[in-house]
Design a protein around this motif. Structure first.
Motif, PDB file in Angstrom:
ATOM      1  N   THR A 312       0.851  -1.181   0.000  1.00 36.77           N
ATOM      2  CA  THR A 312       0.000   0.000   0.000  1.00 36.77           C
ATOM      3  C   THR A 312       0.885   1.229   0.000  1.00 36.77           C
ATOM      4  OG1 THR A 312      -1.575   1.302   1.308  1.00 36.77           O
ATOM      5  CG2 THR A 312      -0.159  -0.197   2.517  1.00 36.77           C
ATOM      6  N   ALA A 313       0.362   2.353  -0.475  1.00 41.24           N
ATOM      7  CA  ALA A 313       1.150   3.580  -0.573  1.00 41.24           C
ATOM      8  C   ALA A 313       1.204   4.353   0.737  1.00 41.24           C
ATOM      9  CB  ALA A 313       0.573   4.474  -1.673  1.00 41.24           C
ATOM     10  N   GLU A 314       0.482   3.914   1.748  1.00 36.69           N
ATOM     11  CA  GLU A 314       0.391   4.728   2.951  1.00 36.69           C
ATOM     12  C   GLU A 314       1.715   4.910   3.690  1.00 36.69           C
ATOM     13  OE1 GLU A 314      -2.644   5.812   6.487  1.00 36.69           O
ATOM     14  OE2 GLU A 314      -3.073   4.135   5.170  1.00 36.69           O
ATOM     15  N   PRO A 315       2.582   3.870   3.841  1.00 35.76           N
ATOM     16  CA  PRO A 315       3.861   4.128   4.518  1.00 35.76           C
ATOM     17  C   PRO A 315       4.683   5.208   3.820  1.00 35.76           C
ATOM     18  CG  PRO A 315       3.449   1.766   4.373  1.00 35.76           C
ATOM     19  CD  PRO A 315       2.403   2.425   3.545  1.00 35.76           C
ATOM     20  N   LEU A 316       4.720   5.162   2.499  1.00 31.37           N
ATOM     21  CA  LEU A 316       5.467   6.182   1.760  1.00 31.37           C
ATOM     22  C   LEU A 316       4.825   7.550   1.942  1.00 31.37           C
ATOM     23  CD1 LEU A 316       7.804   6.805  -0.164  1.00 31.37           C
ATOM     24  CD2 LEU A 316       6.242   6.333  -2.074  1.00 31.37           C
ATOM     25  N   SER A 356       0.190  16.232  11.344  1.00 30.60           N
ATOM     26  CA  SER A 356       1.439  16.963  11.531  1.00 30.60           C
ATOM     27  C   SER A 356       2.619  16.097  11.103  1.00 30.60           C
ATOM     28  CB  SER A 356       1.597  17.367  12.995  1.00 30.60           C
ATOM     29  OG  SER A 356       1.826  16.229  13.799  1.00 30.60           O
ATOM     30  N   ALA A 357       3.746  16.769  10.827  1.00 26.26           N
ATOM     31  CA  ALA A 357       4.948  16.048  10.427  1.00 26.26           C
ATOM     32  C   ALA A 357       5.408  15.095  11.525  1.00 26.26           C
ATOM     33  CB  ALA A 357       6.050  17.035  10.072  1.00 26.26           C
ATOM     34  N   ALA A 358       5.331  15.553  12.780  1.00 23.15           N
ATOM     35  CA  ALA A 358       5.775  14.713  13.891  1.00 23.15           C
ATOM     36  C   ALA A 358       4.897  13.475  14.031  1.00 23.15           C
ATOM     37  CB  ALA A 358       5.768  15.515  15.188  1.00 23.15           C
ATOM     38  N   THR A 359       3.588  13.664  13.895  1.00 24.64           N
ATOM     39  CA  THR A 359       2.669  12.529  13.996  1.00 24.64           C
ATOM     40  C   THR A 359       2.896  11.547  12.854  1.00 24.64           C
ATOM     41  OG1 THR A 359       1.004  13.897  15.086  1.00 24.64           O
ATOM     42  CG2 THR A 359       0.242  11.841  14.084  1.00 24.64           C
ATOM     43  N   ALA A 360       3.102  12.071  11.641  1.00 24.22           N
ATOM     44  CA  ALA A 360       3.366  11.206  10.490  1.00 24.22           C
ATOM     45  C   ALA A 360       4.651  10.414  10.687  1.00 24.22           C
ATOM     46  CB  ALA A 360       3.443  12.051   9.216  1.00 24.22           C
ATOM     47  N   ALA A 361       5.689  11.066  11.249  1.00 24.25           N
ATOM     48  CA  ALA A 361       6.962  10.376  11.473  1.00 24.25           C
ATOM     49  C   ALA A 361       6.790   9.239  12.473  1.00 24.25           C
ATOM     50  CB  ALA A 361       8.011  11.371  11.960  1.00 24.25           C
ATOM     51  N   ARG A 362       6.019   9.506  13.547  1.00 20.40           N
ATOM     52  CA  ARG A 362       5.798   8.458  14.552  1.00 20.40           C
ATOM     53  C   ARG A 362       5.036   7.285  13.945  1.00 20.40           C
ATOM     54  NH1 ARG A 362       4.731  12.855  18.023  1.00 20.40           N
ATOM     55  NH2 ARG A 362       2.483  12.568  17.730  1.00 20.40           N
ATOM     56  N   ALA A 363       4.002   7.604  13.152  1.00 20.38           N
ATOM     57  CA  ALA A 363       3.206   6.539  12.536  1.00 20.38           C
ATOM     58  C   ALA A 363       4.052   5.720  11.556  1.00 20.38           C
ATOM     59  CB  ALA A 363       1.999   7.143  11.814  1.00 20.38           C
ATOM     60  N   PHE A 364       4.929   6.405  10.813  1.00 24.19           N
ATOM     61  CA  PHE A 364       5.784   5.698   9.863  1.00 24.19           C
ATOM     62  C   PHE A 364       6.744   4.756  10.595  1.00 24.19           C
ATOM     63  CE2 PHE A 364       9.865   5.420   7.639  1.00 24.19           C
ATOM     64  CZ  PHE A 364       9.453   4.848   6.442  1.00 24.19           C
ATOM     65  N   ARG A 365       7.366   5.253  11.660  1.00 23.93           N
ATOM     66  CA  ARG A 365       8.327   4.405  12.379  1.00 23.93           C
ATOM     67  C   ARG A 365       7.640   3.197  13.008  1.00 23.93           C
ATOM     68  NH1 ARG A 365      10.456   9.665  13.731  1.00 23.93           N
ATOM     69  NH2 ARG A 365      12.469   9.950  12.671  1.00 23.93           N
ATOM     70  N   GLN A 366       6.433   3.418  13.528  1.00 23.95           N
ATOM     71  CA  GLN A 366       5.706   2.288  14.108  1.00 23.95           C
ATOM     72  C   GLN A 366       5.373   1.258  13.032  1.00 23.95           C
ATOM     73  OE1 GLN A 366       1.731   3.107  15.484  1.00 23.95           O
ATOM     74  NE2 GLN A 366       1.784   1.445  16.971  1.00 23.95           N
ATOM     75  N   MET A 367       4.974   1.741  11.857  1.00 22.11           N
ATOM     76  CA  MET A 367       4.612   0.843  10.767  1.00 22.11           C
ATOM     77  C   MET A 367       5.814   0.070  10.236  1.00 22.11           C
ATOM     78  SD  MET A 367       2.361   1.929   7.444  1.00 22.11           S
ATOM     79  CE  MET A 367       1.169   2.716   8.523  1.00 22.11           C
ATOM     80  N   MET A 368       6.976   0.699  10.298  1.00 19.24           N
ATOM     81  CA  MET A 368       8.185   0.105   9.746  1.00 19.24           C
ATOM     82  C   MET A 368       9.083  -0.480  10.840  1.00 19.24           C
ATOM     83  SD  MET A 368       8.121   0.463   6.415  1.00 19.24           S
ATOM     84  CE  MET A 368       6.388   0.050   6.533  1.00 19.24           C
ATOM     85  N   GLU A 369       8.486  -0.936  11.929  1.00 14.78           N
ATOM     86  CA  GLU A 369       9.272  -1.450  13.056  1.00 14.78           C
ATOM     87  C   GLU A 369      10.173  -2.613  12.659  1.00 14.78           C
ATOM     88  OE1 GLU A 369       6.402  -2.460  16.011  1.00 14.78           O
ATOM     89  OE2 GLU A 369       6.914  -0.713  17.211  1.00 14.78           O
ATOM     90  N   LYS A 370       9.735  -3.373  11.645  1.00 11.59           N
ATOM     91  CA  LYS A 370      10.460  -4.574  11.266  1.00 11.59           C
ATOM     92  C   LYS A 370      10.900  -4.490   9.803  1.00 11.59           C
ATOM     93  CE  LYS A 370       8.670  -8.500  10.346  1.00 11.59           C
ATOM     94  NZ  LYS A 370       7.917  -9.775  10.330  1.00 11.59           N
TER      95      LYS A 370
END
Length: 374
Positions: A312-316, A356-370
């Motif tokens: 899906t395109a959401e992580p990017l 927000s940029a900070a919220t997006a960064a947190r969501a991305f890192r959580q999604m890409m934990e592995k």
């Protein structure tokens, strides 16, 4: 008119029937209305299997063939829920214009699976939607709807909680939801969605639906996020080697190192901007795009590459928002990424909400934990 209005089932006689049949051949509007009232009363007096049934069938079919639209609509509404109407008439009304056909399609017990499949094949999209919404829809018709692959019809089917949607059909709907965004919300709420299917559905739904899935199945967010990465890992086994950019090839490490040094130099000089991402893609420097996105967001390069290869395109999308890419720019950026990466990310879905940029960064890192090992 008064004679017909006073018609009583108990008074049905050969003369009454003959009079109604004569009215059926009249084209006068008043006669047709009188006929409709008389037939309605006569139906109540003639149970299925009676000697009057063939006569009623002839009257009904004659009326339907000659009647004005408003008369056919009243007739459809009166006959929609009864079991004694002539099947030929019910099938005729089911293929009529949608306002007439809808009550019959939704409620008539005389419509068999084969009749409903015929409506799917021969009628308009509105008729197909009505079929998909029919209560207690049979499995054969469910399969026929999914076989046709019409987005709005399958969405109506996914919202039909009484339809006989088996595991195989449900899995097919979940798979279709990869490309049909409208399917995702009704599938998330569907009582036959299993935990295993929910994990697959989670890969391409937005943040709000992910929360709904997590609450319903009480699955740890980390486990759900891992589903996305598992799919990315599987896709990367074959797809990443097909990416035609130099930075994607293990043997071109010198080029990767050069691009990494360029990005670091721009960062040290305070010149590293989100605009570099767009420019790198336009210049077909995909490795530079990945390096710049990783450094701009303080992400791992493996995380960025996993986002590029995700189903899906959401992580990017989250990564780009985190580094300051405007939401209006992302669709064209995504199109460029897919051209350079062999069609990845897997689809165009993302949740284009204010974040927000900070919220997006947190969501991305959580999604890409592995992240996968590149």
């Amino acid at each position: 008119m008064s004679a017909v209005l006073q018609f009583r089932p108990s008074s049905a006689s050969t003369g009454d029937i003959t009079g109604l049949l004569a009215l059926a051949h009249s084209r006068a509007p008043d006669d047709r209305q009188r006929l409709l009232l008389g037939v309605a009363a006569l139906c109540d007096a003639a149970p299925p299997g009676s000697e009057m049934e063939p006569v009623l069938s002839e009257i009904f079919l004659t009326l339907a063939a000659q009647a004005e639209r408003d008369v056919r609509q009243v007739l459809a509404e009166r006959l929609a829920g009864v079991a004694w109407a002539p099947p030929a008439l019910i099938n005729m009304l089911a293929l009529d214009e949608i306002e007439i056909a809808r009550p019959v399609i939704l409620a008539s017990p005389l419509l068999q699976d084969i009749d409903l499949i015929r409506v799917l094949v021969e009628s308009t999209l509105e008729h197909q939607i009505a079929v998909a919404r029919r209560p207690n829809l049979g499995g054969r018709v469910v399969d026929a709807i999914i076989d046709r692959g019409e987005a709005v019809t399958m969405t109506a089917l996914a919202s039909n909680r009484t339809a006989d949607i088996g595991d195989a059909a449900m899995r097919r709907l979940v798979e279709h939801s990869r490309r049909i965004a409208g399917l995702r919300a009704p599938l998330t709420r569907h009582p036959r969605l299993s935990q295993d299917m929910a994990r697959h559905l989670y890969q391409w739904v937005g943040q709000a639906l992910r929360q709904s899935i997590g609450e319903r199945f009480r699955i740890d967010d980390r486990l759900l996020n891992a589903a996305i990465q598992d799919a990315a890992d599987a896709a990367s086994c074959g797809a990443w080697r097909a990416v035609p950019q130099p930075a994607a090839r293990a043997q071109d490490r010198e080029r990767q190192e050069m691009e990494r040094r360029l990005v670091e130099k721009l960062k040290a000089a305070g010149q590293l901007r989100p605009g570099l991402l767009v420019r790198a893609l336009r210049e077909q420097r995909f490795g530079l795009f990945e390096q710049a996105l990783a450094v701009l967001g303080d992400f791992g390069l493996a995380q960025v590459r996993a986002a590029v290869r995700a189903p899906t395109a959401e992580p990017l999308y989250l990564a780009c928002v985190a580094v300051g890419v405007d939401r209006a720019v992302f669709p064209s950026l995504l199109a460029d990424v897919r051209r350079h990466s062999g069609g990845f990310p897997g689809d165009n879905s993302w949740t284009a909400t204010t974040i927000s940029a900070a919220t997006a960064a947190r969501a991305f890192r959580q999604m890409m934990e592995k992240p996968p090992t590149i």
